[in-house]
Design an enzyme around this catalytic site. Sequence first.
Site, mmCIF file in Angstrom:
data_model
loop_
_atom_site.group_PDB
_atom_site.id
_atom_site.type_symbol
_atom_site.label_atom_id
_atom_site.label_comp_id
_atom_site.label_asym_id
_atom_site.label_seq_id
_atom_site.Cartn_x
_atom_site.Cartn_y
_atom_site.Cartn_z
ATOM 1 C CG ASP A 1 -1.842 -2.105 5.561
ATOM 2 O OD1 ASP A 1 -0.679 -2.342 5.191
ATOM 3 O OD2 ASP A 1 -2.225 -0.973 5.904
ATOM 4 C CE1 TYR B 1 -1.434 -2.786 9.202
ATOM 5 C CE2 TYR B 1 -3.237 -3.988 10.222
ATOM 6 C CZ TYR B 1 -2.789 -3.041 9.325
ATOM 7 O OH TYR B 1 -3.682 -2.337 8.566
ATOM 8 C CG ASP C 1 -6.548 -3.855 7.850
ATOM 9 O OD1 ASP C 1 -6.565 -3.930 6.604
ATOM 10 O OD2 ASP C 1 -6.219 -2.822 8.458
ATOM 11 C CD GLU D 1 -10.900 0.031 4.282
ATOM 12 O OE1 GLU D 1 -11.282 0.716 3.324
ATOM 13 O OE2 GLU D 1 -11.662 -0.396 5.167
ATOM 14 C CG HIS E 1 -2.715 -8.970 12.577
ATOM 15 N ND1 HIS E 1 -3.383 -9.089 11.386
ATOM 16 C CD2 HIS E 1 -3.190 -7.846 13.149
ATOM 17 C CE1 HIS E 1 -4.219 -8.077 11.238
ATOM 18 N NE2 HIS E 1 -4.122 -7.311 12.295
ATOM 19 N NE ARG F 1 -5.296 1.650 10.455
ATOM 20 C CZ ARG F 1 -4.364 2.038 9.594
ATOM 21 N NH1 ARG F 1 -3.652 1.132 8.949
ATOM 22 N NH2 ARG F 1 -4.139 3.319 9.378
ATOM 23 C CD GLU G 1 -3.111 -0.832 2.178
ATOM 24 O OE1 GLU G 1 -3.474 0.281 2.588
ATOM 25 O OE2 GLU G 1 -3.498 -1.901 2.686
#
Length: 699
Positions: free
Chosen positions: A82, A300, A84, A86, A346, A302, A9
Amino acid sequence: MAKNLVIVESPAKAKTIKKYLGRDYDVIASMGHVRDLPKSKLGVDVENHFEPKYINIRAQSETIKKLKAAAKDKKKIYLATDPDREGEAISWHLAHLLDVDLNQNNRITFNEITQSGVKSGMASPRKVDLDLVNSQQARRILDRIVGYKLSPFLWKKVRSGLSAGRVQSVTVRLIVDREEEIRSFVPEEYWSIEANLQVDRNAKPFVAKYYGRGGKKEELKNQEQADQVLKALEGADYIVESVKKGVRKKTPAPPFTTSTLQQEASRKLGFQARRTMKAAQELYEGVDVEELGTVGLITYMRTDSLRISDEARAAAAAYIEQTYGKAYIPSTPRIYKSKNNAQDAHEAIRPSMPELSPPKVKASLTGDQYKLYKLIWERFIASQMASALLDTVNAQIDARGYTFKASGFTVKFDGFTVLYVEGRDDEEREDGILPELKEQDKLLLHSLGGSQHFTQPPPRYTEASLIKVLEENGIGRPSTYAPTITTILSRNYVEREGKQLKPTQLGEITTKLMKEHFNQIVDAEFTAHMEEDLDEIADRKKPWTEVLDGFYGGFEKSLEKAEVDTEGVSYKVPDQETDVICELCGRNMVIKSGRFGKFLACPGYPECKNTKKIVNATKGICPKCGGRILEKKSKKGKIFYGCEHNPGCSFLSWDAPAGEDCPVCGKSLLKKTGRSARLYCSNEECSYERPLKGEKEEG
């Protein structure tokens, strides 16, 4: 030419990963989303199973060209966005954009951007998880329906340019409801009595608090009751009735989740949630560290999981033993249990290489990066350390049948507290150390007095306490907290007052309308239930169109009913009148809000179109030209002070005028806060200054 392409990203992450993958791989950044719903219309066919009409994002046209060129003739394309929901959705959109086969194992995730983390991710490719994608699509479509259907209603009834949001509107309601609680709060009087006692004349006094009579608790409601107790205690002997000793275990806080990181960074560093997540993103994606090169320093950021890998736990134990000794390692490894609804894909937020202590990387980090890394590193290491042990003592003291209680502790073993102690939203008075007390000891009275108090209303939310209540109520997800707070502030529904969040008149009126006609949208329980539905989509327990169908039917009826019920009704935000007189027509000017914040405007518009900047004058006088010293804001929102005649006059200061004149030269004194808190003269040619004791550093 490289045979494989890895798409991430951000450019920072691309640079870090490229270092580990070598010449057979090209690594390129998508710069976030490449496709989205169109801005000009709803973009969702509600009559056809809520089919979304995605388009390429115009601002991403150059990036899309580069992605297509990079993907051409590649043997394998890996989607490494990423880890997640999103990120999963971005990978799905990239697959559609670049004709990547979704039946192939081409999705990879990195929990940490280190050599081992990248190697592990590349070794475990999988298919794009369509359930995660559908969960994200459902969230996006829900938010689009609420925003695009409800916002025009607000434009008609309140003011043009307003927005509504599924999470943002309920967040504003929480702040408005708290303000209403504060306004309606009726303080109640109560009194306390404290006795300062000594074991002998040379001993340091300790505090014993009035508890009641004969060991039974009694509340003192007014001065009359307090005076009766004080009168009865005149000349009384203070005898130790009982002494209870014990050992209290204090365990460390778990490693950070997104929510707790934002809360603690707010408490300890004074960081707003957006600032915290920016620094955390940089630490995750990769920083150029001396002797190591570019490396991701944290996992990570989030996540709401508390899981820790065995390797990280072992690395922490090795560091703790080497630095503090074996006594600081717990007898059994610390394993923290995540909440039931936590996304456990995670780990918790931790340093990717625990052996890299903050001093080792300080020279390579910016100020914000270092402060946040230190916080994350200390919290993680402390979470793997032994408990602190406190020797506690509780004494009950009798004086003519009236009971006093005293408590205290001494540290038997400092454990994890040698490194880190969790911050608190409320101030807690710590017990002191008590002298050695024995039953039937007769104590000496040093002083005795009563104090009047009043019960206090609940405090306004700070970012930390708001994030905590959002998490506790299941409103939104860790990744949404920072953007939600940013949105409600930028839309002028809420404003900051110091660290506190206070609703504006616009926020209160909009919330009133929403509660009357769209109560479900601003109902915390309903919003939390929607989050559970989104989780169930991700867990393959509910079809995503079924969730959207269940919401839309009731929402559409509410909207139709609200249109009828509010026919001819306006929810106008009243103007706040000031004492500033319009020099063109003589009216009192009012405060308005615009794209660039608040300003003064003549209420006679359109006949009179006079506007002015709002001037916040302080009690200080410019030492250079005698003009007023004004409070101003930098582009980043930081407050500073400058002469009203700036730029003609060059006087500027980060320190506020103290409202006092210098006793030496008569110029205004400035107030410096922080560790070296002091008052000093604004006149550069005057050396007068004096220390300020008891000042706390401002966040």
